[in-house]
Write a protein that holds these residues in place. Sequence first.
Motif, PDB file in Angstrom:
ATOM      1  N   SER A  54      57.348 -25.691  18.239  1.00  0.00           N
ATOM      2  CA  SER A  54      56.914 -25.434  16.865  1.00  0.00           C
ATOM      3  C   SER A  54      58.039 -25.634  15.849  1.00  0.00           C
ATOM      4  CB  SER A  54      56.346 -24.014  16.757  1.00  0.00           C
ATOM      5  OG  SER A  54      55.911 -23.751  15.441  1.00  0.00           O
ATOM      6  N   ALA A  55      59.128 -24.882  15.994  1.00  0.00           N
ATOM      7  CA  ALA A  55      60.213 -24.960  15.004  1.00  0.00           C
ATOM      8  C   ALA A  55      60.821 -26.359  14.900  1.00  0.00           C
ATOM      9  CB  ALA A  55      61.283 -23.922  15.311  1.00  0.00           C
ATOM     10  N   PRO A  56      61.167 -27.024  16.025  1.00  0.00           N
ATOM     11  CA  PRO A  56      61.719 -28.378  15.901  1.00  0.00           C
ATOM     12  C   PRO A  56      60.749 -29.360  15.241  1.00  0.00           C
ATOM     13  CG  PRO A  56      62.180 -27.491  18.083  1.00  0.00           C
ATOM     14  CD  PRO A  56      61.217 -26.550  17.430  1.00  0.00           C
ATOM     15  N   LEU A  57      59.460 -29.270  15.577  1.00  0.00           N
ATOM     16  CA  LEU A  57      58.486 -30.190  14.979  1.00  0.00           C
ATOM     17  C   LEU A  57      58.291 -29.903  13.499  1.00  0.00           C
ATOM     18  CD1 LEU A  57      55.782 -30.583  17.772  1.00  0.00           C
ATOM     19  CD2 LEU A  57      57.099 -32.421  16.699  1.00  0.00           C
ATOM     20  N   VAL A  58      58.244 -28.618  13.141  1.00  0.00           N
ATOM     21  CA  VAL A  58      58.110 -28.269  11.722  1.00  0.00           C
ATOM     22  C   VAL A  58      59.324 -28.775  10.950  1.00  0.00           C
ATOM     23  CG1 VAL A  58      58.077 -26.354  10.076  1.00  0.00           C
ATOM     24  CG2 VAL A  58      56.611 -26.278  12.096  1.00  0.00           C
ATOM     25  N   ALA A  59      60.511 -28.612  11.544  1.00  0.00           N
ATOM     26  CA  ALA A  59      61.736 -29.063  10.879  1.00  0.00           C
ATOM     27  C   ALA A  59      61.760 -30.573  10.706  1.00  0.00           C
ATOM     28  CB  ALA A  59      62.959 -28.614  11.681  1.00  0.00           C
ATOM     29  N   ALA A  60      61.119 -31.287  11.628  1.00  0.00           N
ATOM     30  CA  ALA A  60      61.141 -32.753  11.583  1.00  0.00           C
ATOM     31  C   ALA A  60      59.948 -33.343  10.843  1.00  0.00           C
ATOM     32  CB  ALA A  60      61.173 -33.312  13.010  1.00  0.00           C
ATOM     33  N   THR A  61      59.036 -32.503  10.364  1.00  0.00           N
ATOM     34  CA  THR A  61      57.821 -32.986   9.703  1.00  0.00           C
ATOM     35  C   THR A  61      57.981 -32.930   8.197  1.00  0.00           C
ATOM     36  OG1 THR A  61      56.445 -32.216  11.547  1.00  0.00           O
ATOM     37  CG2 THR A  61      55.332 -32.656   9.456  1.00  0.00           C
ATOM     38  N   ALA A  62      57.789 -34.070   7.543  1.00  0.00           N
ATOM     39  CA  ALA A  62      57.960 -34.163   6.093  1.00  0.00           C
ATOM     40  C   ALA A  62      56.682 -33.728   5.386  1.00  0.00           C
ATOM     41  CB  ALA A  62      58.326 -35.585   5.696  1.00  0.00           C
ATOM     42  N   ALA A  63      56.380 -32.430   5.461  1.00  0.00           N
ATOM     43  CA  ALA A  63      55.206 -31.867   4.798  1.00  0.00           C
ATOM     44  C   ALA A  63      55.516 -30.420   4.453  1.00  0.00           C
ATOM     45  CB  ALA A  63      53.976 -31.956   5.704  1.00  0.00           C
ATOM     46  N   PRO A  64      54.885 -29.884   3.407  1.00  0.00           N
ATOM     47  CA  PRO A  64      55.126 -28.477   3.041  1.00  0.00           C
ATOM     48  C   PRO A  64      54.768 -27.541   4.193  1.00  0.00           C
ATOM     49  CG  PRO A  64      53.960 -29.633   1.280  1.00  0.00           C
ATOM     50  CD  PRO A  64      53.960 -30.546   2.467  1.00  0.00           C
ATOM     51  N   ALA A  65      55.477 -26.422   4.283  1.00  0.00           N
ATOM     52  CA  ALA A  65      55.284 -25.482   5.396  1.00  0.00           C
ATOM     53  C   ALA A  65      53.847 -24.981   5.473  1.00  0.00           C
ATOM     54  CB  ALA A  65      56.252 -24.310   5.242  1.00  0.00           C
ATOM     55  N   LEU A  66      53.255 -24.608   4.335  1.00  0.00           N
ATOM     56  CA  LEU A  66      51.884 -24.102   4.348  1.00  0.00           C
ATOM     57  C   LEU A  66      50.900 -25.192   4.767  1.00  0.00           C
ATOM     58  CD1 LEU A  66      51.735 -21.832   1.155  1.00  0.00           C
ATOM     59  CD2 LEU A  66      51.656 -21.109   3.556  1.00  0.00           C
ATOM     60  N   ALA A  67      51.161 -26.412   4.366  1.00  0.00           N
ATOM     61  CA  ALA A  67      50.289 -27.521   4.767  1.00  0.00           C
ATOM     62  C   ALA A  67      50.379 -27.755   6.270  1.00  0.00           C
ATOM     63  CB  ALA A  67      50.678 -28.790   4.007  1.00  0.00           C
ATOM     64  N   VAL A  68      51.581 -27.634   6.814  1.00  0.00           N
ATOM     65  CA  VAL A  68      51.749 -27.785   8.260  1.00  0.00           C
ATOM     66  C   VAL A  68      50.935 -26.723   8.997  1.00  0.00           C
ATOM     67  CG1 VAL A  68      53.396 -27.593  10.155  1.00  0.00           C
ATOM     68  CG2 VAL A  68      54.020 -28.860   8.096  1.00  0.00           C
ATOM     69  N   ALA A  69      51.010 -25.482   8.513  1.00  0.00           N
ATOM     70  CA  ALA A  69      50.245 -24.401   9.135  1.00  0.00           C
ATOM     71  C   ALA A  69      48.750 -24.669   9.039  1.00  0.00           C
ATOM     72  CB  ALA A  69      50.593 -23.068   8.469  1.00  0.00           C
ATOM     73  N   PHE A  70      48.298 -25.153   7.885  1.00  0.00           N
ATOM     74  CA  PHE A  70      46.874 -25.444   7.689  1.00  0.00           C
ATOM     75  C   PHE A  70      46.402 -26.541   8.629  1.00  0.00           C
ATOM     76  CE2 PHE A  70      43.905 -28.414   5.570  1.00  0.00           C
ATOM     77  CZ  PHE A  70      42.760 -27.635   5.611  1.00  0.00           C
ATOM     78  N   TRP A  71      47.118 -27.649   8.673  1.00  0.00           N
ATOM     79  CA  TRP A  71      46.650 -28.795   9.460  1.00  0.00           C
ATOM     80  C   TRP A  71      46.702 -28.528  10.953  1.00  0.00           C
ATOM     81  CZ3 TRP A  71      43.505 -32.052   7.679  1.00  0.00           C
ATOM     82  CH2 TRP A  71      43.555 -32.488   6.362  1.00  0.00           C
ATOM     83  N   ARG A  72      47.662 -27.764  11.440  1.00  0.00           N
ATOM     84  CA  ARG A  72      47.710 -27.490  12.874  1.00  0.00           C
ATOM     85  C   ARG A  72      46.499 -26.665  13.307  1.00  0.00           C
ATOM     86  NH1 ARG A  72      52.831 -23.657  14.145  1.00  0.00           N
ATOM     87  NH2 ARG A  72      51.728 -23.294  16.117  1.00  0.00           N
ATOM     88  N   ASN A  73      46.016 -25.804  12.418  1.00  0.00           N
ATOM     89  CA  ASN A  73      44.832 -25.011  12.735  1.00  0.00           C
ATOM     90  C   ASN A  73      43.551 -25.815  12.579  1.00  0.00           C
ATOM     91  OD1 ASN A  73      45.332 -21.867  13.209  1.00  0.00           O
ATOM     92  ND2 ASN A  73      46.907 -22.605  11.799  1.00  0.00           N
ATOM     93  N   VAL A  74      43.460 -26.622  11.520  1.00  0.00           N
ATOM     94  CA  VAL A  74      42.269 -27.441  11.305  1.00  0.00           C
ATOM     95  C   VAL A  74      42.100 -28.455  12.437  1.00  0.00           C
ATOM     96  CG1 VAL A  74      41.278 -29.240   9.840  1.00  0.00           C
ATOM     97  CG2 VAL A  74      42.174 -27.161   8.820  1.00  0.00           C
ATOM     98  N   MET A  75      43.195 -29.089  12.833  1.00  0.00           N
ATOM     99  CA  MET A  75      43.125 -30.051  13.930  1.00  0.00           C
ATOM    100  C   MET A  75      42.726 -29.371  15.238  1.00  0.00           C
ATOM    101  SD  MET A  75      46.413 -32.543  13.225  1.00  0.00           S
ATOM    102  CE  MET A  75      46.455 -33.662  11.816  1.00  0.00           C
ATOM    103  N   ALA A  76      43.214 -28.151  15.436  1.00  0.00           N
ATOM    104  CA  ALA A  76      42.844 -27.416  16.643  1.00  0.00           C
ATOM    105  C   ALA A  76      41.354 -27.085  16.634  1.00  0.00           C
ATOM    106  CB  ALA A  76      43.667 -26.133  16.741  1.00  0.00           C
ATOM    107  N   VAL A  77      40.827 -26.696  15.479  1.00  0.00           N
ATOM    108  CA  VAL A  77      39.387 -26.421  15.362  1.00  0.00           C
ATOM    109  C   VAL A  77      38.583 -27.678  15.662  1.00  0.00           C
ATOM    110  CG1 VAL A  77      37.526 -25.830  13.753  1.00  0.00           C
ATOM    111  CG2 VAL A  77      39.642 -24.495  13.761  1.00  0.00           C
TER     112      VAL A  77
END
Length: 324
Positions: A54-77
């Motif tokens: 989680s932390a390494p991927l979030v650090a390497a992802t060029a997207a806002p933190a809240l957006a990252v949290a949103f998309w990981r849950n939406v994609m999982a759904v």
Amino acid sequence: MSNARSSRSGTSAGVGPAGPAGPMAPVPQAPAGHPAATLDVALLALAVASVSFSAPLVAATAAPALAVAFWRNVMAVGALTPFALLRHRRELRGMGRGGVLLSVGSGALLALHFGAWLPSLHMTSVASSTALVTTTPIWTALLLRLRGQRPPGLVWAGMSVALLGVVLLTGVDLSLSTRALAGDALALVGGIAGAGYVVLGAEVRRTVSTTAYTYVCYGTTSVLLLVTCLASGTALGGYSVETWLKLAALTVTAQLLGHSLINRVVKGLGPAITSTALLLETPGAALIAALWLGQTPHAVAYPALGVILVGLALVVLADRRKPR
């Protein structure tokens, strides 16, 4: 996220069934060495390894933190929808008001966990944020105590030792700036919310399958994070292909394998063991960052990992010593 172990003394670290009123009563749990318990331990190890991305991927992802949290849950759904609607439709319809409300509550706490912790990483030091969010086991034990259960002293000792290992690994970076203190407070809120998520998940999983529970939980988390993103003006699109691929990887590893397996094993292992084991995410993330991002961990990382493992061993030992 096997049932929680029964204990005449009420000292079970697991969560039992809720009665019409009053605290939950402990219920039987597979004994240590039982094939079901062995499988849960193996799945928990896989879950910890997965959330460590989680932390390494979030650090390497060029997207806002809240957006990252949103998309990981939406994609999982989205990934869970075919299984939930085709194989668990009847169960979803028959979850009952209590099961749905607890699942929604768990999803709300997961949204709070993500919504508080991820922004804190940009407000205070990563060390302080990590140390504070990983206080989850302590809050888990306190919540169990409030619910009428009494984790034995060895559980508290094991959690304290494990947390000491995290502090050794991350260090303590205290700052008196208003922004840093606000970030510290958010990280602490994230840790408390994470404890509530684990405890509620253990109760729901007594009677609801992993797929049905996580579907409702992640769905709730997605809706709440969407509202938060829209209210805060967080950009939810316009990313590069590489960013979308990293979001997909984050969903598969940290969300579907990580959190979903946590929801699977918490029913058998109980909230105390599960939340304490998750402290291993910190050294796991450090190892992945070293191999992938070239961020070599400090020499103290290795003894710190040993300290965390000793703490986890104490919690497991306390669990095995409880009356059956």
